[in-house]
Write a protein that holds these residues in place. Structure first.
Motif, mmCIF file in Angstrom:
data_model
loop_
_atom_site.group_PDB
_atom_site.id
_atom_site.type_symbol
_atom_site.label_atom_id
_atom_site.label_comp_id
_atom_site.label_asym_id
_atom_site.label_seq_id
_atom_site.Cartn_x
_atom_site.Cartn_y
_atom_site.Cartn_z
ATOM 1 N N ASP A 109 0.873 -1.172 0.000
ATOM 2 C CA ASP A 109 0.000 0.000 0.000
ATOM 3 C C ASP A 109 0.907 1.218 0.000
ATOM 4 O OD1 ASP A 109 -2.224 -1.632 0.184
ATOM 5 O OD2 ASP A 109 -2.349 -1.486 2.366
ATOM 6 N N GLY A 110 0.544 2.224 -0.762
ATOM 7 C CA GLY A 110 1.394 3.409 -0.809
ATOM 8 C C GLY A 110 0.711 4.560 -1.523
ATOM 9 N N VAL A 111 1.486 5.624 -1.709
ATOM 10 C CA VAL A 111 0.993 6.825 -2.380
ATOM 11 C C VAL A 111 1.739 6.985 -3.702
ATOM 12 C CG1 VAL A 111 0.710 9.327 -2.248
ATOM 13 C CG2 VAL A 111 0.443 7.922 -0.181
ATOM 14 N N VAL A 112 0.994 7.196 -4.763
ATOM 15 C CA VAL A 112 1.569 7.283 -6.099
ATOM 16 C C VAL A 112 2.247 8.632 -6.305
ATOM 17 C CG1 VAL A 112 1.061 7.199 -8.574
ATOM 18 C CG2 VAL A 112 -0.194 5.726 -6.983
ATOM 19 N N GLY A 113 3.477 8.577 -6.817
ATOM 20 C CA GLY A 113 4.205 9.794 -7.148
ATOM 21 C C GLY A 113 4.062 10.136 -8.621
ATOM 22 N N GLU A 114 5.053 10.863 -9.135
ATOM 23 C CA GLU A 114 5.021 11.247 -10.541
ATOM 24 C C GLU A 114 5.249 10.029 -11.431
ATOM 25 O OE1 GLU A 114 4.227 14.195 -11.719
ATOM 26 O OE2 GLU A 114 3.950 14.973 -9.682
ATOM 27 N N GLY A 115 4.666 10.081 -12.609
ATOM 28 C CA GLY A 115 4.807 8.967 -13.531
ATOM 29 C C GLY A 115 5.265 9.407 -14.901
ATOM 30 N N GLU A 121 6.277 5.799 -9.636
ATOM 31 C CA GLU A 121 6.939 5.452 -8.386
ATOM 32 C C GLU A 121 5.912 5.514 -7.263
ATOM 33 O OE1 GLU A 121 10.683 6.993 -5.599
ATOM 34 O OE2 GLU A 121 10.607 7.527 -7.735
ATOM 35 N N VAL A 122 6.038 4.616 -6.305
ATOM 36 C CA VAL A 122 5.103 4.567 -5.185
ATOM 37 C C VAL A 122 5.877 4.730 -3.880
ATOM 38 C CG1 VAL A 122 3.322 3.225 -4.007
ATOM 39 C CG2 VAL A 122 3.598 3.013 -6.492
ATOM 40 N N THR A 123 5.430 5.680 -3.060
ATOM 41 C CA THR A 123 6.030 5.891 -1.742
ATOM 42 C C THR A 123 5.355 4.962 -0.745
ATOM 43 O OG1 THR A 123 6.518 8.205 -2.249
ATOM 44 C CG2 THR A 123 6.471 7.579 0.081
ATOM 45 N N ILE A 124 6.176 4.149 -0.064
ATOM 46 C CA ILE A 124 5.649 3.132 0.848
ATOM 47 C C ILE A 124 6.245 3.347 2.230
ATOM 48 C CG2 ILE A 124 5.507 0.650 1.303
ATOM 49 C CD1 ILE A 124 5.936 0.300 -1.790
ATOM 50 N N GLU A 125 5.391 3.504 3.201
ATOM 51 C CA GLU A 125 5.851 3.751 4.571
ATOM 52 C C GLU A 125 6.642 2.543 5.090
ATOM 53 O OE1 GLU A 125 4.054 4.926 8.989
ATOM 54 O OE2 GLU A 125 2.726 4.842 7.228
ATOM 55 N N GLY A 126 7.814 2.826 5.660
ATOM 56 C CA GLY A 126 8.632 1.766 6.246
ATOM 57 C C GLY A 126 9.611 1.122 5.285
ATOM 58 N N LEU A 127 9.553 1.495 3.998
ATOM 59 C CA LEU A 127 10.473 0.915 3.021
ATOM 60 C C LEU A 127 11.890 1.424 3.299
ATOM 61 C CD1 LEU A 127 10.113 -0.931 0.477
ATOM 62 C CD2 LEU A 127 10.277 1.165 -0.873
ATOM 63 N N PRO A 128 12.878 0.542 3.329
ATOM 64 C CA PRO A 128 14.248 0.977 3.609
ATOM 65 C C PRO A 128 14.706 2.072 2.661
ATOM 66 C CG PRO A 128 14.110 -1.406 3.670
ATOM 67 C CD PRO A 128 12.782 -0.921 3.160
ATOM 68 N N GLU A 129 15.447 3.015 3.187
ATOM 69 C CA GLU A 129 15.927 4.137 2.388
ATOM 70 C C GLU A 129 16.786 3.620 1.233
ATOM 71 O OE1 GLU A 129 18.412 8.346 2.981
ATOM 72 O OE2 GLU A 129 17.950 7.049 4.691
ATOM 73 N N GLY A 130 16.572 4.209 0.075
ATOM 74 C CA GLY A 130 17.331 3.814 -1.111
ATOM 75 C C GLY A 130 16.643 2.776 -1.968
ATOM 76 N N THR A 131 15.590 2.168 -1.468
ATOM 77 C CA THR A 131 14.831 1.193 -2.263
ATOM 78 C C THR A 131 13.703 1.909 -2.992
ATOM 79 O OG1 THR A 131 15.321 -0.620 -0.738
ATOM 80 C CG2 THR A 131 13.444 -0.910 -2.216
ATOM 81 N N VAL A 132 13.628 1.713 -4.285
ATOM 82 C CA VAL A 132 12.621 2.374 -5.122
ATOM 83 C C VAL A 132 11.688 1.319 -5.698
ATOM 84 C CG1 VAL A 132 12.215 3.745 -7.204
ATOM 85 C CG2 VAL A 132 14.170 4.268 -5.721
ATOM 86 N N ILE A 133 10.396 1.539 -5.549
ATOM 87 C CA ILE A 133 9.398 0.640 -6.134
ATOM 88 C C ILE A 133 8.550 1.427 -7.126
ATOM 89 C CG2 ILE A 133 7.365 -0.782 -5.695
ATOM 90 C CD1 ILE A 133 8.570 -1.625 -3.086
#
Length: 217
Positions: A109-115, A121-133
């Motif tokens: 679950d996350g918030v959609v960024g620019e496409g 890209e999706v911002t996901i709470e708790g995702l380790p820094e530097g990991t991009v999904i």
């Protein structure tokens, strides 16, 4: 007298030859009939005689693949931590090996960024820094993750590499027509989403997910 006898013998010989020929033809026709299968138009047998249709194959297989991915999907935060801790162990526990690279089922679950070009890209709470999904939203869907994730759709089942590649495209098309058909891509940025899908892990810190479930909240 002799001519009459010879004529009779000739007639009897002709009749015998015709009888033997008729029996032989009858035997051949009987053999053909036994070895012949009547194919009804539209039946399974008829479909097997037609050219391979990757879109029909994709439509048939996608529901099974969708269920499999949803059932096996691992939370993205948990998965990223396990990959960082021990990539080989994470692959063994969660992934399907497809050639050189593993394919992972994932959910988040996350918030959609620019496409760009349908990839967000999706911002996901708790995702380790530097990991991009990032997630594919269409209309073009690339990759063979959905073909490869079950582990039982193999090259040897198809005629050649082109047919095998087309199978991946057919499954992607079925997914898009099922999951993404009503998606309003131009309005995705800033929206909360719930996604389940699969990705090929080439870079452990950069995942491009092909969805099988894409819910906008």
């Amino acid at each position: 007298m002799s001519s009459s006898v010879q004529g009779g013998s000739s007639q009897r010989g002709s009749k015998k030859t015709w009888a033997i020929t008729a029996i032989g033809v009858g035997a051949v026709l009987a053999a053909i009939a036994i070895d012949t299968t009547v194919v009804v138009v539209g039946s399974d047998q008829d479909l097997r005689q037609q050219a391979f249709d990757p879109n029909a194959y994709g439509a048939k297989e996608f529901p099974r693949i969708q269920s499999l991915v949803v059932d096996r999907a691992v939370d993205a935060v948990e998965l990223s931590k396990k990959i960082a801790a021990d990539k080989s162990a994470a692959e063994k526990e969660f992934a399907t090996k497809a050639g050189v690279f593993p394919v992972f089922p994932v959910k988040f679950d996350g918030v959609v960024g620019e496409g760009k070009s349908g990839i967000f890209e999706v911002t996901i709470e708790g995702l380790p820094e530097g990991t991009v999904i990032r997630v594919q939203s269409g209309p073009a869907i690339n990759g063979t993750e959905l073909r490869d994730i079950p582990g039982d759709i193999e090259f040897g089942q198809f005629t050649n590499q082109i047919e095998y590649q087309n199978v991946g495209a057919g499954i992607n098309k079925a997914m898009s027509q099922t999951v993404l058909v009503d998606l309003e891509r131009d309005e995705l940025t800033g929206k909360s989403v719930s996604v389940a899908g699969a990705f090929t892990m080439i870079n452990p810190k950069n995942w491009l997910v092909t969805p099988v479930k894409f819910d906008v909240k």
